[in-house]
Design a protein around this motif. Structure first.
Motif, PDB file in Angstrom:
ATOM      1  N   ALA A 153      56.097 202.414 -40.672  1.00  0.00           N
ATOM      2  CA  ALA A 153      55.115 203.440 -40.280  1.00  0.00           C
ATOM      3  C   ALA A 153      54.244 202.973 -39.112  1.00  0.00           C
ATOM      4  CB  ALA A 153      54.240 203.829 -41.473  1.00  0.00           C
ATOM      5  N   GLU A 154      54.337 201.684 -38.774  1.00  0.00           N
ATOM      6  CA  GLU A 154      53.666 201.201 -37.559  1.00  0.00           C
ATOM      7  C   GLU A 154      54.371 201.735 -36.321  1.00  0.00           C
ATOM      8  OE1 GLU A 154      50.934 198.767 -37.402  1.00  0.00           O
ATOM      9  OE2 GLU A 154      50.758 199.471 -39.475  1.00  0.00           O
ATOM     10  N   ILE A 155      55.673 201.983 -36.431  1.00  0.00           N
ATOM     11  CA  ILE A 155      56.470 202.456 -35.296  1.00  0.00           C
ATOM     12  C   ILE A 155      56.662 203.970 -35.372  1.00  0.00           C
ATOM     13  CG2 ILE A 155      58.722 202.246 -34.126  1.00  0.00           C
ATOM     14  CD1 ILE A 155      58.799 199.408 -35.641  1.00  0.00           C
ATOM     15  N   ILE A 156      56.974 204.449 -36.565  1.00  0.00           N
ATOM     16  CA  ILE A 156      57.092 205.897 -36.800  1.00  0.00           C
ATOM     17  C   ILE A 156      55.972 206.284 -37.768  1.00  0.00           C
ATOM     18  CG2 ILE A 156      58.566 207.712 -37.763  1.00  0.00           C
ATOM     19  CD1 ILE A 156      60.974 206.317 -36.675  1.00  0.00           C
ATOM     20  N   PRO A 157      54.801 206.606 -37.238  1.00  0.00           N
ATOM     21  CA  PRO A 157      53.651 206.871 -38.128  1.00  0.00           C
ATOM     22  C   PRO A 157      53.823 208.180 -38.903  1.00  0.00           C
ATOM     23  CG  PRO A 157      53.082 207.355 -35.850  1.00  0.00           C
ATOM     24  CD  PRO A 157      54.461 206.752 -35.825  1.00  0.00           C
ATOM     25  N   HIS A 158      53.320 208.170 -40.144  1.00  0.00           N
ATOM     26  CA  HIS A 158      53.246 209.420 -40.915  1.00  0.00           C
ATOM     27  C   HIS A 158      51.917 210.116 -40.634  1.00  0.00           C
ATOM     28  CE1 HIS A 158      50.648 207.192 -43.652  1.00  0.00           C
ATOM     29  NE2 HIS A 158      51.570 206.253 -43.732  1.00  0.00           N
ATOM     30  N   ALA A 159      50.884 209.320 -40.432  1.00  0.00           N
ATOM     31  CA  ALA A 159      49.531 209.844 -40.229  1.00  0.00           C
ATOM     32  C   ALA A 159      49.170 210.876 -41.298  1.00  0.00           C
ATOM     33  CB  ALA A 159      49.378 210.428 -38.821  1.00  0.00           C
ATOM     34  N   TRP A 160      49.669 210.635 -42.523  1.00  0.00           N
ATOM     35  CA  TRP A 160      49.360 211.599 -43.609  1.00  0.00           C
ATOM     36  C   TRP A 160      48.271 211.065 -44.538  1.00  0.00           C
ATOM     37  CZ3 TRP A 160      50.270 215.974 -41.906  1.00  0.00           C
ATOM     38  CH2 TRP A 160      50.247 217.112 -42.716  1.00  0.00           C
ATOM     39  N   ARG A 161      47.740 209.892 -44.165  1.00  0.00           N
ATOM     40  CA  ARG A 161      46.447 209.438 -44.686  1.00  0.00           C
ATOM     41  C   ARG A 161      45.681 209.085 -43.425  1.00  0.00           C
ATOM     42  NH1 ARG A 161      48.755 206.451 -49.781  1.00  0.00           N
ATOM     43  NH2 ARG A 161      49.489 204.985 -48.216  1.00  0.00           N
ATOM     44  N   ALA A 162      44.488 209.628 -43.297  1.00  0.00           N
ATOM     45  CA  ALA A 162      43.780 209.500 -42.019  1.00  0.00           C
ATOM     46  C   ALA A 162      43.239 208.094 -41.827  1.00  0.00           C
ATOM     47  CB  ALA A 162      42.654 210.511 -41.952  1.00  0.00           C
ATOM     48  N   GLY A 163      43.082 207.691 -40.573  1.00  0.00           N
ATOM     49  CA  GLY A 163      42.572 206.361 -40.259  1.00  0.00           C
ATOM     50  C   GLY A 163      43.433 205.732 -39.185  1.00  0.00           C
ATOM     51  N   ARG A 164      43.825 204.468 -39.433  1.00  0.00           N
ATOM     52  CA  ARG A 164      44.631 203.733 -38.464  1.00  0.00           C
ATOM     53  C   ARG A 164      45.913 204.486 -38.095  1.00  0.00           C
ATOM     54  NH1 ARG A 164      46.881 199.128 -36.475  1.00  0.00           N
ATOM     55  NH2 ARG A 164      48.791 198.986 -37.675  1.00  0.00           N
ATOM     56  N   GLN A 165      46.544 205.093 -39.105  1.00  0.00           N
ATOM     57  CA  GLN A 165      47.764 205.857 -38.847  1.00  0.00           C
ATOM     58  C   GLN A 165      47.526 206.981 -37.831  1.00  0.00           C
ATOM     59  OE1 GLN A 165      51.242 206.287 -40.130  1.00  0.00           O
ATOM     60  NE2 GLN A 165      50.956 204.077 -40.071  1.00  0.00           N
ATOM     61  N   SER A 166      46.364 207.630 -37.905  1.00  0.00           N
ATOM     62  CA  SER A 166      46.063 208.726 -36.963  1.00  0.00           C
ATOM     63  C   SER A 166      45.981 208.183 -35.541  1.00  0.00           C
ATOM     64  CB  SER A 166      44.733 209.409 -37.312  1.00  0.00           C
ATOM     65  OG  SER A 166      44.593 209.565 -38.704  1.00  0.00           O
ATOM     66  N   THR A 167      45.369 206.995 -35.390  1.00  0.00           N
ATOM     67  CA  THR A 167      45.220 206.455 -34.034  1.00  0.00           C
ATOM     68  C   THR A 167      46.551 205.926 -33.497  1.00  0.00           C
ATOM     69  OG1 THR A 167      44.397 204.399 -34.993  1.00  0.00           O
ATOM     70  CG2 THR A 167      42.759 205.889 -34.152  1.00  0.00           C
ATOM     71  N   ILE A 168      47.429 205.424 -34.363  1.00  0.00           N
ATOM     72  CA  ILE A 168      48.758 204.999 -33.898  1.00  0.00           C
ATOM     73  C   ILE A 168      49.478 206.195 -33.267  1.00  0.00           C
ATOM     74  CG2 ILE A 168      51.057 204.192 -34.597  1.00  0.00           C
ATOM     75  CD1 ILE A 168      49.727 202.487 -36.751  1.00  0.00           C
ATOM     76  N   LEU A 169      49.464 207.309 -33.974  1.00  0.00           N
ATOM     77  CA  LEU A 169      50.145 208.502 -33.450  1.00  0.00           C
ATOM     78  C   LEU A 169      49.487 208.987 -32.150  1.00  0.00           C
ATOM     79  CD1 LEU A 169      52.331 210.649 -33.723  1.00  0.00           C
ATOM     80  CD2 LEU A 169      50.906 211.853 -35.399  1.00  0.00           C
ATOM     81  N   ARG A 170      48.164 208.999 -32.125  1.00  0.00           N
ATOM     82  CA  ARG A 170      47.447 209.423 -30.910  1.00  0.00           C
ATOM     83  C   ARG A 170      47.815 208.527 -29.719  1.00  0.00           C
ATOM     84  NH1 ARG A 170      41.359 208.254 -31.139  1.00  0.00           N
ATOM     85  NH2 ARG A 170      42.198 206.202 -30.653  1.00  0.00           N
ATOM     86  N   GLU A 171      47.822 207.219 -29.937  1.00  0.00           N
ATOM     87  CA  GLU A 171      48.122 206.290 -28.834  1.00  0.00           C
ATOM     88  C   GLU A 171      49.561 206.449 -28.354  1.00  0.00           C
ATOM     89  OE1 GLU A 171      45.696 204.819 -27.161  1.00  0.00           O
ATOM     90  OE2 GLU A 171      44.470 205.852 -28.655  1.00  0.00           O
ATOM     91  N   GLN A 172      50.470 206.720 -29.282  1.00  0.00           N
ATOM     92  CA  GLN A 172      51.863 206.946 -28.863  1.00  0.00           C
ATOM     93  C   GLN A 172      51.967 208.193 -27.988  1.00  0.00           C
ATOM     94  OE1 GLN A 172      54.619 206.927 -32.136  1.00  0.00           O
ATOM     95  NE2 GLN A 172      54.280 204.761 -32.607  1.00  0.00           N
ATOM     96  N   LEU A 173      51.238 209.239 -28.345  1.00  0.00           N
ATOM     97  CA  LEU A 173      51.249 210.472 -27.543  1.00  0.00           C
ATOM     98  C   LEU A 173      50.654 210.202 -26.162  1.00  0.00           C
ATOM     99  CD1 LEU A 173      50.032 213.023 -30.253  1.00  0.00           C
ATOM    100  CD2 LEU A 173      52.302 212.989 -29.195  1.00  0.00           C
ATOM    101  N   LYS A 174      49.590 209.410 -26.153  1.00  0.00           N
ATOM    102  CA  LYS A 174      48.902 209.139 -24.881  1.00  0.00           C
ATOM    103  C   LYS A 174      49.746 208.279 -23.945  1.00  0.00           C
ATOM    104  CE  LYS A 174      44.268 208.578 -24.873  1.00  0.00           C
ATOM    105  NZ  LYS A 174      42.938 208.132 -25.345  1.00  0.00           N
ATOM    106  N   SER A 175      50.561 207.389 -24.527  1.00  0.00           N
ATOM    107  CA  SER A 175      51.345 206.525 -23.641  1.00  0.00           C
ATOM    108  C   SER A 175      52.718 207.116 -23.307  1.00  0.00           C
ATOM    109  CB  SER A 175      51.485 205.116 -24.245  1.00  0.00           C
ATOM    110  OG  SER A 175      52.061 205.213 -25.513  1.00  0.00           O
ATOM    111  N   MET A 176      53.032 208.267 -23.882  1.00  0.00           N
ATOM    112  CA  MET A 176      54.319 208.921 -23.588  1.00  0.00           C
ATOM    113  C   MET A 176      54.317 209.509 -22.172  1.00  0.00           C
ATOM    114  SD  MET A 176      56.060 212.056 -25.728  1.00  0.00           S
ATOM    115  CE  MET A 176      55.294 213.423 -24.839  1.00  0.00           C
ATOM    116  N   ASP A 177      55.484 209.479 -21.504  1.00  0.00           N
ATOM    117  CA  ASP A 177      55.596 210.095 -20.169  1.00  0.00           C
ATOM    118  C   ASP A 177      55.653 211.617 -20.286  1.00  0.00           C
ATOM    119  OD1 ASP A 177      55.654 207.632 -18.920  1.00  0.00           O
ATOM    120  OD2 ASP A 177      57.861 207.482 -19.023  1.00  0.00           O
TER     121      ASP A 177
END
Lengths: 426, 101
Positions: A153-177
């Protein structure tokens, strides 16, 4: 008055000098019971239950066990993922609970022994209770996801419990081309927050439309239909034309296997989808402690008396929120809040040996399709011995509505958040 | 000593009174109304966008809920909520919030 006099004085009243007994004397006069109630889990269910227990009987000794010092709510975490709010804006601490006299212990429960009414914590402490409330939320059924385990889930986040998981997904979106593909993969029913994945799709599309407009969101769904579907799909066409594609379970949405390293999903239908960002929301079950301590059934959820939320497995143990099987009610923070109040009334009534009046439950799920576009589903529920919790009224937002209506619902979504977080954590 | 006893007695009485006031009764009205707090705030006192309903007259609250239910009052979600309550339940809810300070 010296110490001796004080003791003599108290003896005069027929009670000992120990402060505990003074408290007991006072509470017995105000119909209090001084019973020990332990609550496991400080989310919407547990926090609300603690507050309302003390409202109904201020003599209760309440202990709330919650690992996190700050609770981050799943509601509005999709705004964090879409980079429109910070984690701080969805964080709530337990200072108000402490001020009203709730003993808050930040630890994890290792085991519950309902036979001897004891809860063992990972810090070595053991707590005794007269009534126990479990509000442990959800856990994931990783065994049902081929090719993926919890650490992935560090690589494919679920972000279905809020917190660190939410920011992992956000950062992946932000660094996507720009021009990238984001896959959101919602699970089969039942799971926490039925419209949540589709609000997430909307707010990810909102972020992409502003920052990476050539990108796409592909929804690979395990289901053939979903909550507020007509409203979501209409909104996607209106707000994000051509950006969102939804694939139903029977038409190739169901995922068979995951290749974590390459972010590739293989579907039951034999298709292969490689994406830049994958948000796979795994199938779910009751929070760990409810399962390991024997309160869940073979499906992983906890059967309860839906009038009181007392466990069907053990007397004097109550299970509320996502972990419980609550008839027609969805798994939502709102539902947990509503159940927490009924459970509090049920516990105080049982301690006093009186019949609780009939319960009434409510749920409302607001979803944001953009910060100015809100929709909702609402329902009122009652209990019946044969039917369990059933719906007596409610409905969804109209399909035909003007911008002012959608804007008003978006405002009410925020108003609801302010109110329910105050009702639970304030 | 006697003076101290009297003071202590009054302190005890005050504490008793405070406890009685603090404990909310578990009535049918409370069971129905507590669920409203998730949107309207604890005891109907809203901290945000949604209107507060505490301390409004029972007549006003009852009329508003009837009008929402019958579609006579413009609404987003309240028409849908009001559809879940009988006339008698509406009166209990109206009485409950009118008595909240």
């Amino acid at each position: 008055m010296n110490r001796f006099d004080r003791r003599k004085f108290l003896k005069l009243l027929g009670i000992s000098a120990a402060p505990v007994s003074v408290a007991g004397f006072l509470s017995s006069c105000s119909k209090g019971t001084s019973a020990r109630v332990v609550i496991v889990g400080g989310g919407f269910g547990g926090a609300t239950c603690a507050k309302y227990l003390l409202r109904f009987d201020s003599s209760l000794q309440i202990t709330l066990v919650e690992p996190s010092e700050k609770y981050m709510t799943c509601p509005f975490s999709n705004m964090v993922i879409g980079d429109m709010q910070t984690l701080g804006s969805i964080s709530h601490d337990y200072s108000a609970q402490k001020e009203r006299g709730v003993q808050v212990i930040h630890a994890k429960v290792q085991a519950v022994d309902a036979m001897v009414r004891m809860v063992a914590l990972d810090n070595g402490k053991v707590i005794h209770y007269d009534r126990l409330v479990l509000s442990p939320g959800i856990d994931f059924r990783w065994e049902a996801v081929e090719g993926m385990n919890a650490p992935d889930a560090e690589i494919i986040p679920h972000a279905w419990r809020a917190g660190r998981q939410s920011t992992i997904l956000r950062e992946q979106l932000k660094s996507m081309d720009d021009g990238g593909v984001v896959i959101v993969a919602p699970p089969e029913n039942p799971y926490r927050c039925p419209p949540g994945p589709y609000e997430r799709v909307s707010l990810i599309a909102h972020y992409l439309k502003q920052h990476k407009p050539k990108s796409k969101v592909l929804v690979l769904d395990a289901k053939d239909k979903f909550s507020k579907q007509a409203l979501f799909q209409q909104g996607w066409d209106e707000l994000y034309p051509g950006m969102v594609e939804w694939v139903s379970g029977s038409k190739g949405g169901r995922i068979d296997e995951v290749d974590v390293a390459t972010r590739t999903l293989y579907t039951e239908s034999g298709d292969k989808h490689k994406a830049d960002v994958v948000n796979l929301i795994p199938p779910q079950k009751s929070g760990e402690v409810a399962v390991t301590s024997g309160f869940s059934n073979e499906d992983g959820w906890c059967p309860v008396d839906q009038r009181t939320f007392e466990s069907e497995m053990h007397k004097d143990v109550y299970v509320i929120g996502d972990a419980s099987i609550a008839g027609k009610m969805p798994k939502s923070g709102f539902a947990a809040n509503s159940q927490g109040k009924v459970c509090a009334a049920a516990i105080v009534s049982s301690l006093r040996g009186v019949e609780m009046p009939d319960p009434s439950y409510v749920n409302t799920c607001y979803s944001l399709l953009s910060p100015e576009y809100g929709i909702s589903v609402a329902a009122v529920y009652r209990y019946d011995k044969d039917r369990g919790i059933y719906k007596t009224g409610g409905g969804v937002s109209p399909v035909v509505a003007d911008d002012a209506y959608r804007l008003q619902e978006a405002r009410y979504a925020r108003g609801w958040y302010d109110s329910i977080t105050m009702d639970a954590f304030g | 000593m006697q003076r101290y006893l009297i003071i202590t007695f009054f302190m005890f009485s005050a504490m008793l009174f405070a406890k009685v006031v603090l404990s909310a009764e578990i009535t049918r009205g409370a069971m129905l109304s507590n669920s409203c707090a998730a949107c309207h705030g604890t005891d109907g006192r809203s901290p945000g966008e949604i209107p507060s309903i505490n301390g409004k007259s029972a007549e006003f609250l009852s009329q508003a809920l009837h009008d929402f239910r019958e579609g006579k009052r413009p609404a987003t979600v309240m028409g849908r909520h009001a559809s879940g309550y009988t006339d008698e339940e509406i009166e209990l809810i109206a009485d409950y919030f009118s008595s909240r300070p």
